[in-house]
Scaffold this active site. Sequence first.
Site, mmCIF file in Angstrom:
data_model
loop_
_atom_site.group_PDB
_atom_site.id
_atom_site.type_symbol
_atom_site.label_atom_id
_atom_site.label_comp_id
_atom_site.label_asym_id
_atom_site.label_seq_id
_atom_site.Cartn_x
_atom_site.Cartn_y
_atom_site.Cartn_z
ATOM 1 N N TRP A 326 1.599 -2.429 2.242
ATOM 2 C CA TRP A 326 0.231 -3.290 1.733
ATOM 3 C C TRP A 326 0.580 -3.611 0.336
ATOM 4 O O TRP A 326 0.112 -4.578 -0.240
ATOM 5 C CB TRP A 326 -0.885 -2.851 2.428
ATOM 6 C CG TRP A 326 -2.059 -3.682 1.882
ATOM 7 C CD1 TRP A 326 -2.746 -4.748 2.494
ATOM 8 C CD2 TRP A 326 -2.942 -3.447 0.888
ATOM 9 N NE1 TRP A 326 -3.893 -5.280 1.937
ATOM 10 C CE2 TRP A 326 -3.916 -4.285 0.740
ATOM 11 C CE3 TRP A 326 -3.022 -2.341 -0.205
ATOM 12 C CZ2 TRP A 326 -4.976 -4.322 -0.230
ATOM 13 C CZ3 TRP A 326 -4.065 -2.261 -0.968
ATOM 14 C CH2 TRP A 326 -5.011 -3.217 -1.144
ATOM 15 N N HIS A 327 0.667 -2.449 -0.254
ATOM 16 C CA HIS A 327 0.560 -2.320 -1.902
ATOM 17 C C HIS A 327 1.528 -3.161 -2.400
ATOM 18 O O HIS A 327 1.321 -3.787 -3.501
ATOM 19 C CB HIS A 327 0.734 -1.090 -2.334
ATOM 20 C CG HIS A 327 -0.714 -0.149 -2.235
ATOM 21 N ND1 HIS A 327 -0.924 0.382 -1.197
ATOM 22 C CD2 HIS A 327 -1.579 -0.073 -3.092
ATOM 23 C CE1 HIS A 327 -2.201 0.810 -1.283
ATOM 24 N NE2 HIS A 327 -2.602 0.863 -2.603
ATOM 25 N N GLY A 328 2.755 -3.277 -1.877
ATOM 26 C CA GLY A 328 3.915 -4.161 -2.694
ATOM 27 C C GLY A 328 5.047 -4.340 -1.566
ATOM 28 O O GLY A 328 5.306 -3.709 -0.850
ATOM 29 N N PHE A 473 -1.061 -6.880 -6.102
ATOM 30 C CA PHE A 473 -1.156 -6.598 -4.639
ATOM 31 C C PHE A 473 -1.832 -7.573 -3.862
ATOM 32 O O PHE A 473 -1.767 -7.470 -2.731
ATOM 33 C CB PHE A 473 -1.525 -4.993 -4.569
ATOM 34 C CG PHE A 473 -0.800 -3.998 -5.401
ATOM 35 C CD1 PHE A 473 0.621 -4.122 -5.588
ATOM 36 C CD2 PHE A 473 -1.401 -2.993 -6.134
ATOM 37 C CE1 PHE A 473 1.250 -3.327 -6.732
ATOM 38 C CE2 PHE A 473 -0.754 -2.150 -7.129
ATOM 39 C CZ PHE A 473 0.528 -2.293 -7.160
#
Length: 473
Positions: A326-328, A473
Amino acid sequence: MVFNSLTFVVFFALVLALHAMPLRWTTKKVNLLVASYLFYAAWNPPFVILLWVSTVVDWWAAKKLVHAQGHAARRAWMLLSVVVNLGMLGYFKYGGFLMENFSALMASAGVAYAPPALDIVLPVGISFYTFATLSYTLDIYLRRAKPADNFLDYALFVTFFPHLVAGPIMRPTELVPQFAHERRATPDQLRFGLALMTLGLFQKVVLADGFLAPAAESVFDARPGTVAGALDAWTGTLAFSGQIFCDFAGYSTTAIGAAMCLGFAMPDNFRFPYAAIGFSDFWRRWHITLSAWLRDYLYIPLGGNRHGPARTYFALMATMLLGGLWHGASWTFVAWGGLHGLYLAAERVLRARFAGYRPGPLALFALALLTYALVNVTWVFFRADSFGEAWSLLRGMAGLNAGAAPILPTSELVPALAIVAGIVGAHWLMRTRTLESFIAGRRPAVLSGAWALMLFAVVVTQGSGNAFIYFQF
């Protein structure tokens, strides 16, 4: 539009002025909605369409599934919301990543495949508002909440500018009810809200950008082939650990303060995480609204701790791996999430093995230092552009890059270490306190002086208005 810009100062002053005028509550909500769209459109106006699509689809899907007859129909409307939201997120955030990995997979099988250039621009904040809107339909599907009474309240929940771009990730049950009746900040709320905004901008502009970013960038963005010795590797990593905290907690603090100035309440997103003892404690203190979202909509549906140890560890690892992704859109982010999953699993095993052990003060302090050190290991994967860069930094942290030439000048090394030491010390001082209780015990003259100094430092340090890290993000 970023909080740390003169444009936002003018924008927010106008929003406050309109909100204070003797207008009907519905008119004030429309003003906030329009202001929120303008706030988001300042980055890239066409992406407002994505906000509209997500808002309208989830509004109608929630309405339909409430009145649907039978489980299959309710499930179909819920899946419509999930597919549309995750489909947009998947295309814009992971389209290029998936294409690159598919191409690499074909190459490993001996098939030469040249994917077309997608040139996808990532919409700012899409991960945050996607999770917020998804929680609306999922909560209604799971019968945890009822639909909003009117479209204006729901649309304002989605687009409310303080939380829109980088959180905190709000639930409809937290914000929509606040739109039912007119809200206006009291003088005390206005003062405290402005003070929180000053504190948040001080964290971002002065600490993150002014003192910590130079050391982190010098180490992580060094020329190709440069290796870091132990001092440089640890200083760069510690500087990034402080930078990302001050950057993201600074955004959350500013957002909470801005909402408070308008009379709205938003949940805490950070509670002094670098004083955590253990990794479950860390995730109760770091990005709290994301942790709660992942727990409620991933970990528990995957089985949680209700179906035996094996299922629990699977749910834990799957949740953290997906949280990393989800962050990247990069395998280094997956590695970051996987490491946290391993830490949490190992902690669970050790807690069960030593269930009767009660550590003393010295042991607790040692556990806290170990937690902080291992969290910093994960930050290497979070910040590094590749696994090669990450391994090089980790070798340096382990003292294995013998003969490495110094990277950091004293003018970057000393301030970075001093600021990080101050952050960790402040977290320990505040570990069992809240900011409100701490402020309540201070004299007004001291608080006013600290506020003035922070504001002066923000004005003096203010540069190009660097975007917040979590915008990507």
